[in-house]
Motif scaffolding. Structure first.
Motif, PDB file in Angstrom:
ATOM      1  N   ASN A   1       0.813  -1.215   0.000  1.00  0.00           N
ATOM      2  CA  ASN A   1       0.000   0.000   0.000  1.00  0.00           C
ATOM      3  C   ASN A   1       0.848   1.267   0.000  1.00  0.00           C
ATOM      4  O   ASN A   1       0.412   2.307  -0.486  1.00  0.00           O
ATOM      5  CB  ASN A   1      -0.931   0.009   1.212  1.00  0.00           C
TER       6      ASN A   1
ATOM      7  N   HIS B   1      -6.161  -1.812   7.266  1.00  0.00           N
ATOM      8  CA  HIS B   1      -7.074  -0.741   7.682  1.00  0.00           C
ATOM      9  C   HIS B   1      -6.309   0.452   8.256  1.00  0.00           C
ATOM     10  O   HIS B   1      -6.588   1.603   7.917  1.00  0.00           O
ATOM     11  CB  HIS B   1      -8.048  -1.286   8.722  1.00  0.00           C
TER      12      HIS B   1
ATOM     13  N   CYS C   1      -6.458   3.973   6.105  1.00  0.00           N
ATOM     14  CA  CYS C   1      -7.677   4.323   6.834  1.00  0.00           C
ATOM     15  C   CYS C   1      -8.691   5.080   5.974  1.00  0.00           C
ATOM     16  O   CYS C   1      -8.421   6.178   5.503  1.00  0.00           O
ATOM     17  CB  CYS C   1      -7.301   5.150   8.066  1.00  0.00           C
ATOM     18  N   ASN C   2      -9.848   4.455   5.767  1.00  0.00           N
ATOM     19  CA  ASN C   2     -10.990   5.025   5.047  1.00  0.00           C
ATOM     20  C   ASN C   2     -10.773   5.243   3.555  1.00  0.00           C
ATOM     21  O   ASN C   2     -11.458   6.049   2.934  1.00  0.00           O
ATOM     22  CB  ASN C   2     -11.474   6.310   5.704  1.00  0.00           C
TER      23      ASN C   2
ATOM     24  N   ASP D   1      -9.025   0.041   2.014  1.00  0.00           N
ATOM     25  CA  ASP D   1      -9.354  -0.285   3.402  1.00  0.00           C
ATOM     26  C   ASP D   1     -10.468  -1.333   3.452  1.00  0.00           C
ATOM     27  O   ASP D   1     -11.619  -1.041   3.113  1.00  0.00           O
ATOM     28  CB  ASP D   1      -9.805   0.982   4.131  1.00  0.00           C
TER      29      ASP D   1
ATOM     30  N   ASP E   1     -12.101  -2.465   5.873  1.00  0.00           N
ATOM     31  CA  ASP E   1     -13.135  -2.184   6.866  1.00  0.00           C
ATOM     32  C   ASP E   1     -14.272  -1.313   6.327  1.00  0.00           C
ATOM     33  O   ASP E   1     -15.258  -1.074   7.027  1.00  0.00           O
ATOM     34  CB  ASP E   1     -12.510  -1.501   8.090  1.00  0.00           C
TER      35      ASP E   1
ATOM     36  N   HIS F   1     -15.545   5.100  12.089  1.00  0.00           N
ATOM     37  CA  HIS F   1     -15.085   5.380  10.726  1.00  0.00           C
ATOM     38  C   HIS F   1     -16.184   5.635   9.694  1.00  0.00           C
ATOM     39  O   HIS F   1     -15.945   6.352   8.717  1.00  0.00           O
ATOM     40  CB  HIS F   1     -14.206   4.228  10.229  1.00  0.00           C
TER      41      HIS F   1
END
Length: 439
Positions: free
Chosen positions: A49, A198, A202-203, A208, A210, A330
């Motif tokens: 990533n 995640h 993040c987001n 991500d 999640d 989130h």
């Protein structure tokens, strides 16, 4: 005579962003981690990533000071040309350095001991409630205790996955298998695989995992474009089934969370019995086997099928409190499409996370996850320090005009449902558009 330094540009670094050609930059030095990705303790996903980027802040967040000594073996001999550190990164690194000097990453106080004792009491209470009584209501209470035990033991698993909560790595690994696989039936290998991705991305809607819950949930209309999940390596198809489910997601959110644990069981089996390389696969499978021996045996001790089904359902419903909290942190925060940017680590974490405000006496209930931003910025920091550093993080956000969002549990639920409803209305519009177009 000193040798002249060799440099690569940002654009040249970006070219090395594939599994067979993976470079990253840390504090201006360029490292070739192509082969290391295969054995990296945190898995290959975080490195992939951040491939082709400056990853300094992410490296600081996830690694102790001893990890710096291992970087030299991967040094390519190149330095990143025009390497610039932003002011927010400078402040973040200063804060991380101060925490290290104060020994905060090593001081765990008595949180682990207290949590272990509490979890033990909850499990003993659940077992005693099943075996020591013939009362229907006591049995249902035992199911609730078991569900809450799963919530609390998951916090311990989360702690052990981020830092050594035990005295050695060996004991810490044992704690991971015990708290994850043996007691909850959820593989620590699966958790690490998804959770590390995640944290790094993040987001990010396509990086991500999640946020990748189609066909059931979509937190952004960007997911209506059937984007490709980089994590799963497949298209997140926004087909007819997804349109229908998403159209009512603000109504189905809580019911789905009540049985969401089933999905975690399924995901565990899919990973452990896949062709993907899984660290300690045999140990993980053994731990899962332990769970699927003791849990069905406990349920079978109940007098009839009605109570058995209700017992399991009650335990799942209570555990859903934790699943809901994960979403609150989130779902209503900012999202984006694309890979994470290592050189704006602090900004991405503030944009994608939401804290849950509560009194200090409720910290045990949330397991540290109420300080989600603090945890994302300093994932190795034991949860007992998160409340202490919260004012410092808040001040840093204010200094750099970055969001610091903290809402009550109720308000965070309202925001989450509002986010889901807004996407649902858009999805419903697409359905009606299709009906009007095709009849």
């Amino acid at each position: 005579m000193a040798m002249e330094k060799k440099y690569v540009t940002q654009e040249e670094l970006k070219q090395h962003n594939k599994p067979g050609d993976l470079w990253i930059s840390i504090q201006g030095k360029v490292y070739n981690v192509t082969d290391w990705a295969k054995t990296h303790p945190g898995g290959d996903i975080p490195l992939l990533n951040l491939a082709g980027q400056d990853a300094t802040d992410a490296f600081i967040a996830f690694h102790p000071g001893t990890a710096w000594a291992h970087l030299d073996q991967f040094f390519t001999g190149y330095y990143l040309k025009d390497f610039v550190v932003s002011e927010v990164s400078k402040d973040y690194r200063k804060l991380a350095s101060e925490f290290t000097k104060l020994g905060l990453f090593e001081k765990k106080e008595h949180t682990v001991v207290k949590s272990l004792l509490f979890v033990t009491l909850l499990f003993v209470g659940a077992v005693y409630g099943v075996l020591g009584s013939n009362s229907f209501f006591v049995h249902m209470g035992a199911g609730a205790l078991l569900g809450f035990a799963w919530v609390q033991v998951a916090y311990l698993g989360h702690d052990s996955g981020h830092y050594n909560m035990m005295t050695s790595k060996g004991f810490n690994q044992l704690a991971q298998i015990l708290t994850g696989n043996c007691l909850t039936g959820i593989s620590i290998a699966w958790w690490k695989w998804t959770h590390n991705a995640h944290h790094i991305a993040c987001n990010s809607l396509d990086y991500d995992p999640d946020l990748q819950h189609l066909p059931f949930f979509a937190v952004s209309t960007s997911l209506f474009k059937s984007i490709t999940s980089v994590f799963y390596g497949r298209e997140l198809s926004f087909d007819t089934m997804a349109k229908l489910c998403v159209s009512y997601q603000h109504y189905t959110f809580y019911p789905v969370m009540c049985v969401g644990r089933i999905n975690l069981f399924v995901q565990t089996f899919l990973l452990l019995f896949s062709n993907r390389k899984v660290p300690n696969r045999a140990l993980n499978i053994l731990g899962i086997l332990v769970f699927w021996i003791w849990f069905p045996l406990l349920v079978s001790c109940l007098p009839n099928w009605t109570e058995r089904i209700l017992f399991v359902l009650v335990s799942f419903v209570v555990t859903s409190i934790q699943h809901i909290q994960f979403c609150l942190n989130h779902f209503s925060a900012d999202t984006y499409v694309g890979p994470p940017k290592g050189n704006n680590w602090f900004e991405k974490q503030t944009a994608g996370t939401i804290d849950i405000s509560c009194s200090s006496w409720m910290d045990w209930f949330h397991g540290g996850l109420q300080f989600q931003l603090e945890h994302h910025l300093f994932p190795r920091l034991p949860r007992c320090h998160l409340r202490k550093i919260s004012p410092l993080v808040k001040d840093l956000c204010k200094k750099h005009d970055l969001p610091y969002r903290s809402f009550s549990f109720y308000d965070a639920n309202v925001r989450t449902i509002k986010t889901l409803r807004e996407a649902a209305v858009q999805a419903r519009g697409l359905i009606w558009e299709a009906v009007n177009t095709h009849g």
